[in-house]
Design an enzyme around this catalytic site. Structure first.
Site, PDB file in Angstrom:
ATOM      1  N   PRO A 137       0.816  -1.216   0.000  1.00  0.00           N
ATOM      2  CA  PRO A 137       0.000   0.000   0.000  1.00  0.00           C
ATOM      3  C   PRO A 137       0.850   1.266   0.000  1.00  0.00           C
ATOM      4  O   PRO A 137       0.343   2.361  -0.205  1.00  0.00           O
ATOM      5  CB  PRO A 137      -0.825  -0.114   1.291  1.00  0.00           C
ATOM      6  CG  PRO A 137      -0.048  -1.035   2.166  1.00  0.00           C
ATOM      7  CD  PRO A 137       0.675  -1.976   1.245  1.00  0.00           C
ATOM      8  N   ASP A 141     -10.594   0.635 -23.682  1.00  0.00           N
ATOM      9  CA  ASP A 141     -11.212   0.545 -22.362  1.00  0.00           C
ATOM     10  C   ASP A 141     -11.089   1.839 -21.568  1.00  0.00           C
ATOM     11  O   ASP A 141     -10.393   2.767 -21.961  1.00  0.00           O
ATOM     12  CB  ASP A 141     -10.572  -0.602 -21.568  1.00  0.00           C
ATOM     13  CG  ASP A 141     -11.053  -1.962 -22.034  1.00  0.00           C
ATOM     14  OD1 ASP A 141     -12.173  -2.052 -22.543  1.00  0.00           O
ATOM     15  OD2 ASP A 141     -10.291  -2.928 -21.889  1.00  0.00           O
ATOM     16  N   ARG A 184      -3.702  -8.195 -19.942  1.00  0.00           N
ATOM     17  CA  ARG A 184      -4.579  -7.611 -20.959  1.00  0.00           C
ATOM     18  C   ARG A 184      -3.793  -6.877 -22.042  1.00  0.00           C
ATOM     19  O   ARG A 184      -4.263  -6.683 -23.143  1.00  0.00           O
ATOM     20  CB  ARG A 184      -5.554  -6.621 -20.308  1.00  0.00           C
ATOM     21  CG  ARG A 184      -6.431  -7.260 -19.266  1.00  0.00           C
ATOM     22  CD  ARG A 184      -7.375  -6.277 -18.601  1.00  0.00           C
ATOM     23  NE  ARG A 184      -8.433  -5.966 -19.559  1.00  0.00           N
ATOM     24  CZ  ARG A 184      -8.463  -4.850 -20.286  1.00  0.00           C
ATOM     25  NH1 ARG A 184      -7.546  -3.939 -20.160  1.00  0.00           N
ATOM     26  NH2 ARG A 184      -9.430  -4.643 -21.141  1.00  0.00           N
ATOM     27  N   GLU A 230       2.411  -6.951   8.478  1.00  0.00           N
ATOM     28  CA  GLU A 230       3.192  -5.719   8.460  1.00  0.00           C
ATOM     29  C   GLU A 230       4.119  -5.619   7.255  1.00  0.00           C
ATOM     30  O   GLU A 230       4.782  -4.617   7.077  1.00  0.00           O
ATOM     31  CB  GLU A 230       4.010  -5.582   9.745  1.00  0.00           C
ATOM     32  CG  GLU A 230       3.172  -5.220  10.955  1.00  0.00           C
ATOM     33  CD  GLU A 230       2.478  -3.870  10.832  1.00  0.00           C
ATOM     34  OE1 GLU A 230       3.099  -2.902  10.356  1.00  0.00           O
ATOM     35  OE2 GLU A 230       1.295  -3.788  11.202  1.00  0.00           O
TER      36      GLU A 230
END
Length: 163
Positions: free
Chosen positions: A27, A107, A92, A54
């Site tokens: 993150p 897209d 993709r 963690e």
């Protein structure tokens, strides 16, 4: 809990080649974008590292990770789901994976905005009709309609995409 450095570096190095690019799903990395997926699709050998709880020891980040990538501004209990998302978005852009070569470039996000609405048969479903312009066969008018509808959708739900 933090993943220990020795088992993780041993695992990475056991599969790493000179053509490898090691990505840590975290993150704390820059947000994943379609442009990044397109770039990763050109790399011969990707290795994805999935932390748990963690994450991983900082020394592994310094020695063996080429890049951190985040799939969103939230935290998962592990990087496995993020890796699945990354694999699906990257493949993709590999030629031959989708039905036709232009599919990925049409897209959402490829032109900086969301995609237009899509319809299929039947022409009328539960009283709702396919827009007449899409049945017209006039490719220029269809392209104009699709572009306008894509802009409308983007302004409504993702105005942050409009500079």
């Amino acid at each position: 809990m933090v993943m220990m450095p020795q088992p993780l570096t041993s695992a990475i190095r056991s599969v790493k080649t000179e053509n490898s690019h090691v990505v840590y799903l975290s993150p704390q990395g820059p947000l994943l974008t379609a442009a990044k997926c397109r770039e990763l699709a050109t790399i011969e050998h990707l290795i994805f590292v999935c932390g748990h709880y963690e994450g991983i020891d900082e020394r592994v980040l310094q020695s063996d990770i080429d890049e951190e990538i985040s799939i969103g501004d939230y935290v998962l209990t592990n990087g496995c789901l993020a890796a699945i998302v990354l694999v699906d978005t990257v493949i993709r852009f590999i030629p031959g994976v989708l039905g036709h070569e232009q599919a990925a470039s049409e897209d959402s996000f490829e032109k900086g905005i969301l995609d237009c609405p899509h319809y299929t048969r039947p022409e009328v479903f539960e009283g709702q009709k396919v827009p007449e312009v899409l049945l017209s066969g006039d490719h220029q008018k269809i392209a104009k309609w699709r572009h306008e509808k894509a802009w409308e959708k983007t302004k409504l739900v993702r105005p942050d995409l409009i500079y």
